[in-house]
Every structure is written in C-alpha cells, then in structure tokens.
Design a protein around this motif. Structure first.
Motif, PDB file in Angstrom:
ATOM      1  N   ILE A   1      10.878 -19.632 -35.560  1.00 53.94           N
ATOM      2  CA  ILE A   1      10.772 -19.566 -34.106  1.00 53.94           C
ATOM      3  C   ILE A   1       9.611 -18.629 -33.791  1.00 53.94           C
ATOM      4  O   ILE A   1       9.551 -17.506 -34.300  1.00 53.94           O
ATOM      5  CB  ILE A   1      12.070 -19.022 -33.481  1.00 53.94           C
ATOM      6  N   THR A   2       8.682 -19.088 -32.985  1.00 48.15           N
ATOM      7  CA  THR A   2       7.469 -18.318 -32.703  1.00 48.15           C
ATOM      8  C   THR A   2       7.316 -18.143 -31.203  1.00 48.15           C
ATOM      9  O   THR A   2       7.474 -19.101 -30.446  1.00 48.15           O
ATOM     10  CB  THR A   2       6.231 -19.040 -33.267  1.00 48.15           C
ATOM     11  N   VAL A   3       7.043 -16.919 -30.768  1.00 42.37           N
ATOM     12  CA  VAL A   3       6.796 -16.680 -29.345  1.00 42.37           C
ATOM     13  C   VAL A   3       5.354 -16.238 -29.153  1.00 42.37           C
ATOM     14  O   VAL A   3       4.804 -15.478 -29.956  1.00 42.37           O
ATOM     15  CB  VAL A   3       7.757 -15.629 -28.743  1.00 42.37           C
ATOM     16  N   ASP A   4       4.759 -16.747 -28.098  1.00 42.48           N
ATOM     17  CA  ASP A   4       3.446 -16.304 -27.646  1.00 42.48           C
ATOM     18  C   ASP A   4       3.642 -15.533 -26.352  1.00 42.48           C
ATOM     19  O   ASP A   4       4.284 -16.027 -25.414  1.00 42.48           O
ATOM     20  CB  ASP A   4       2.522 -17.497 -27.396  1.00 42.48           C
ATOM     21  N   ILE A   5       3.109 -14.326 -26.295  1.00 40.30           N
ATOM     22  CA  ILE A   5       3.196 -13.492 -25.102  1.00 40.30           C
ATOM     23  C   ILE A   5       1.895 -13.663 -24.322  1.00 40.30           C
ATOM     24  O   ILE A   5       0.805 -13.428 -24.865  1.00 40.30           O
ATOM     25  CB  ILE A   5       3.404 -12.012 -25.461  1.00 40.30           C
ATOM     26  N   LEU A   6       2.011 -14.072 -23.062  1.00 37.89           N
ATOM     27  CA  LEU A   6       0.845 -14.434 -22.262  1.00 37.89           C
ATOM     28  C   LEU A   6       0.729 -13.545 -21.034  1.00 37.89           C
ATOM     29  O   LEU A   6       1.672 -13.417 -20.251  1.00 37.89           O
ATOM     30  CB  LEU A   6       0.945 -15.898 -21.817  1.00 37.89           C
ATOM     31  N   SER A   7      -0.442 -12.940 -20.879  1.00 32.93           N
ATOM     32  CA  SER A   7      -0.781 -12.214 -19.658  1.00 32.93           C
ATOM     33  C   SER A   7      -1.859 -13.033 -18.963  1.00 32.93           C
ATOM     34  O   SER A   7      -3.006 -13.079 -19.421  1.00 32.93           O
ATOM     35  CB  SER A   7      -1.292 -10.808 -19.981  1.00 32.93           C
ATOM     36  N   GLY A   8      -1.481 -13.720 -17.894  1.00 28.45           N
ATOM     37  CA  GLY A   8      -2.375 -14.723 -17.338  1.00 28.45           C
ATOM     38  C   GLY A   8      -2.520 -15.850 -18.345  1.00 28.45           C
ATOM     39  O   GLY A   8      -1.532 -16.372 -18.861  1.00 28.45           O
ATOM     40  N   ASP A   9      -3.744 -16.209 -18.670  1.00 31.58           N
ATOM     41  CA  ASP A   9      -3.989 -17.241 -19.679  1.00 31.58           C
ATOM     42  C   ASP A   9      -4.304 -16.653 -21.048  1.00 31.58           C
ATOM     43  O   ASP A   9      -4.596 -17.386 -21.993  1.00 31.58           O
ATOM     44  CB  ASP A   9      -5.152 -18.140 -19.240  1.00 31.58           C
ATOM     45  N   ARG A  10      -4.244 -15.341 -21.156  1.00 35.60           N
ATOM     46  CA  ARG A  10      -4.612 -14.669 -22.402  1.00 35.60           C
ATOM     47  C   ARG A  10      -3.380 -14.384 -23.247  1.00 35.60           C
ATOM     48  O   ARG A  10      -2.389 -13.842 -22.753  1.00 35.60           O
ATOM     49  CB  ARG A  10      -5.329 -13.361 -22.082  1.00 35.60           C
ATOM     50  N   ARG A  11      -3.438 -14.746 -24.516  1.00 37.00           N
ATOM     51  CA  ARG A  11      -2.347 -14.413 -25.423  1.00 37.00           C
ATOM     52  C   ARG A  11      -2.524 -12.980 -25.891  1.00 37.00           C
ATOM     53  O   ARG A  11      -3.518 -12.647 -26.534  1.00 37.00           O
ATOM     54  CB  ARG A  11      -2.321 -15.357 -26.625  1.00 37.00           C
ATOM     55  N   VAL A  12      -1.529 -12.137 -25.586  1.00 31.92           N
ATOM     56  CA  VAL A  12      -1.624 -10.722 -25.942  1.00 31.92           C
ATOM     57  C   VAL A  12      -0.650 -10.344 -27.050  1.00 31.92           C
ATOM     58  O   VAL A  12      -0.634  -9.191 -27.495  1.00 31.92           O
ATOM     59  CB  VAL A  12      -1.388  -9.826 -24.707  1.00 31.92           C
ATOM     60  N   GLY A  13       0.171 -11.293 -27.493  1.00 35.55           N
ATOM     61  CA  GLY A  13       1.102 -10.991 -28.568  1.00 35.55           C
ATOM     62  C   GLY A  13       1.682 -12.259 -29.149  1.00 35.55           C
ATOM     63  O   GLY A  13       1.708 -13.304 -28.503  1.00 35.55           O
ATOM     64  N   CYS A  14       2.135 -12.159 -30.386  1.00 30.54           N
ATOM     65  CA  CYS A  14       2.764 -13.289 -31.070  1.00 30.54           C
ATOM     66  C   CYS A  14       3.771 -12.727 -32.058  1.00 30.54           C
ATOM     67  O   CYS A  14       3.501 -11.728 -32.735  1.00 30.54           O
ATOM     68  CB  CYS A  14       1.718 -14.136 -31.788  1.00 30.54           C
ATOM     69  N   GLY A  15       4.957 -13.333 -32.115  1.00 30.16           N
ATOM     70  CA  GLY A  15       5.975 -12.849 -33.036  1.00 30.16           C
ATOM     71  C   GLY A  15       6.816 -13.984 -33.570  1.00 30.16           C
ATOM     72  O   GLY A  15       6.816 -15.090 -33.026  1.00 30.16           O
ATOM     73  N   ILE A  16       7.553 -13.707 -34.648  1.00 31.39           N
ATOM     74  CA  ILE A  16       8.383 -14.726 -35.277  1.00 31.39           C
ATOM     75  C   ILE A  16       9.829 -14.251 -35.369  1.00 31.39           C
ATOM     76  O   ILE A  16      10.112 -13.057 -35.424  1.00 31.39           O
ATOM     77  CB  ILE A  16       7.871 -15.097 -36.687  1.00 31.39           C
ATOM     78  N   GLY A  17      10.740 -15.217 -35.371  1.00 28.64           N
ATOM     79  CA  GLY A  17      12.159 -14.948 -35.542  1.00 28.64           C
ATOM     80  C   GLY A  17      12.798 -16.105 -36.275  1.00 28.64           C
ATOM     81  O   GLY A  17      12.161 -17.128 -36.525  1.00 28.64           O
ATOM     82  N   THR A  18      14.068 -15.963 -36.598  1.00 26.97           N
ATOM     83  CA  THR A  18      14.755 -17.048 -37.294  1.00 26.97           C
ATOM     84  C   THR A  18      15.918 -17.590 -36.478  1.00 26.97           C
ATOM     85  O   THR A  18      15.916 -18.739 -36.072  1.00 26.97           O
ATOM     86  CB  THR A  18      15.266 -16.592 -38.673  1.00 26.97           C
ATOM     87  N   LEU A  19      16.918 -16.768 -36.200  1.00 25.33           N
ATOM     88  CA  LEU A  19      18.112 -17.255 -35.518  1.00 25.33           C
ATOM     89  C   LEU A  19      18.003 -17.204 -34.007  1.00 25.33           C
ATOM     90  O   LEU A  19      18.728 -17.913 -33.315  1.00 25.33           O
ATOM     91  CB  LEU A  19      19.340 -16.443 -35.956  1.00 25.33           C
TER      92      LEU A  19
END
Length: 329
Positions: free
Chosen positions: A281-299
């Motif tokens: 599971i991957t999340v992209d953190i967006l401030s406006g149209d800019r990706r400022v973070g990315c992280g992974i999880g499992t459950l």
C-alpha cells in the motif's frame, strides 16, 4: 473509560487506548472470524461477558464491544458509533471477501481505479476517515467513512457500487480468515508493555502468538507464527517490519493513533493523501500538485502515512504553525 481519550487519534486510537486500560484491569478481549467479518467479545476478571461487537475486521469489532460494555461514556460513544460499519455495509463487504479480510480486496479495488485513470483520496472526517474514489475525469464515483483504516473505508465505499462489488465477488477466494473459522481458531488480544499482544487458540491450545504496533499487525504476525498465510505474503510482511523505522522510537501509541494525528493536521492545512498499490500500500502526500512525501504500508494505509512522514520532510507535510506563547517578540 481512560481519562485522557484524544479524539485527534481517531476511533482507531481510542479503541487501542481503551484496550490498554481494560487490559491493565484484568478484562479479556477475544475475537473470531465469521463469514461477514469478525466477532469480538469482552469478559471481566470473573469470566462473565460484558460486551460484544461485530464488524468487517478485528479492531472495529473490538471497539463496538468496548462501547457495548460501557467502557466509553455516552458522549464519546455517540461521536464514534456512526463510524462503525452498519449491518448492511458489513454484508455487502463480505460478498467481496469476508472473514475479516479487507486488504487484498482493497488492493484490487485501488489498482482497478488507478488502472482506469482514476484516483483514491483519504482525509479525516471527525473521529473517522473518509475515502473518495474518483474516475479518470475527476468525478466522484463513491465515498465512505470508517472509524478505522482507509483500507476499511475503501471496502465499504466500493461495496456500495454494484458493478465493483460484483467484480470483486467474482475474484473471491479462500483466505486465512475462512480457514480459521472452519478450524474454530480464536484470538486473545491484550495491551502489554506498550504494544499489542495476540495469541491464537485452537481447541484451547495456543497455536501462535506475537505482538505488534496495532491489533491488525499483531494478529497477522500471530497468524504467521501459527503457520497461516502464503510464504510470499509472509516474506513481504516481514520485509516491511524490517524496514519500519518506527520500532526504534516507539512511543506506546498505536499506528492508527499516529496516522490519524498526521491526517488530521494534513486535512487542516490542505495537504492531501492519495492511496495506490505497488508491492505495498503506497501513499503519495500532495501539497497542491506537488508530491511532498511518499510512504508504504502493508495492512493499513495509516502505516503508510506514518512511514511517509518518517521518510520525507515533515515540515512540508504538516506545515507547522508559528510557536504559540513563545516569550520573545
């Protein structure tokens, strides 16, 4: 009820806080999978049942049992109860998977949405979480709120769309929850030494036990210890725990409590979170149209949210306010 319930930690954080409190006073929490999800029940130190609950997976079922046992006052229960999964939604979600399993179904739903050019957005909604599924044109397909992980909310939202529900049902297969149900395996869940401990029992004998950062992670680790799950999935899961930096400065808060706090701040400052599937599971953190973070999880994607904060520039995600009350002009 604990004196220090913090609604910024969401329903998931509150569930774990209550679990910690009642574990210290000798109450026992048990769970069992069944076709429509998970049942949970709480017994007092004398062995008498004081509360029961059911939901699509372990933690919300435990929270309902905590509410029904009277461990939360009426005001807190009234705030949280609307974010538990209604009976109709439980049945619809079970058509896609059932037996307490929500991750694989959510993974397929998220992948299908992104493959079609759409997106999946997560944000806080009171003590719960709201997930919105968008089409390639940016139109909302459906949304749903859950008291727990966005993965739960993805399942609930998708199950309300007949075409998606039928497609997921056509891919339904046996899962670990079904095997546990057929064998009569139950779980015992407790908070000890600032983390969750789970033991799995079959015919009164412990067949697996482990611990983790929340009810779900501890339960799956106990399942792995008991010999459940595929070797591929178990290796992926272990690799995630190997890479997780949170274990080196664990503060005694569940993963859901931490993820909720981050999402609440993000929602306030207009930072968005999109969820997608890669190996994790991957999340992209967006401030406006800019990706400022990315992280992974499992459950759950709470773990991915926390992971994103740890791997990124937290000031871009949380956008700190000026310090209050600082004694210098």
């Amino acid at each position: 009820m604990p004196d220090d319930l913090d609604f910024s930690e969401g329903a998931c954080g509150i569930c774990h806080a209550v679990l910690a409190d009642i574990s210290r006073t000798g109450f026992m929490v048990e769970t069992a999978e069944y076709p429509e999800g998970v049942r949970a029940w709480i017994t007092d130190p004398s062995g008498d049942s004081v509360g029961e609950g059911s939901d699509i997976t372990w933690a919300p079922a435990i929270l309902e049992a905590e509410i029904n046992a009277g461990f939360l006052d009426d005001e807190a229960a009234d705030k949280i109860s609307p974010f538990l999964t209604g009976r109709r939604d439980q049945i619809r979600v079970s058509e896609m998977s059932g037996y307490g399993r929500v991750v694989n179904t959510a993974s397929m739903i998220i992948s299908d949405i992104w493959s079609a050019g759409g997106s999946v957005e997560v944000r806080r909604d009171g003590p719960g979480i709201e997930v919105i599924l968008y089409s390639a044109e940016g139109d909302e397909i459906v949304s749903a709120a859950s008291g727990f992980c966005p993965v739960c909310a993805v399942n609930i939202a998708a199950s309300r769309v007949p075409s998606i529900r039928r497609r997921m049902a056509s891919r339904k297969s046996r899962n670990t929850g079904m095997e546990k149900y057929e064998r009569g395996v139950t779980g015992r869940v407790a908070w000890r030494r600032n983390r969750i401990h789970v033991s799995l029992l079959e015919n009164g004998e412990v067949i697996g036990r482990n611990w983790g950062c929340c009810i779900a992670y501890a339960t799956v680790r106990a399942e792995i210890d008991a010999g459940f799950g595929s070797s591929k999935w178990n290796r992926i899961f272990k690799n995630y725990c190997d890479l997780c930096p949170l274990k080196h400065f664990w503060l005694g808060k569940s993963m859901g409590a931490l993820g909720n706090r981050i999402l609440q701040r993000m929602t306030r400052v207009g930072v968005r979170e999109h969820v997608r599937m890669e190996d994790y599971i991957t999340v992209d953190i967006l401030s406006g149209d800019r990706r400022v973070g990315c992280g992974i999880g499992t459950l759950c994607s709470f773990s991915a949210t926390v992971n994103a904060l740890l791997r990124s520039d937290a000031s871009l995600i949380l956008k700190p306010d000026p310090a209050d009350g600082f004694p210098y002009p």
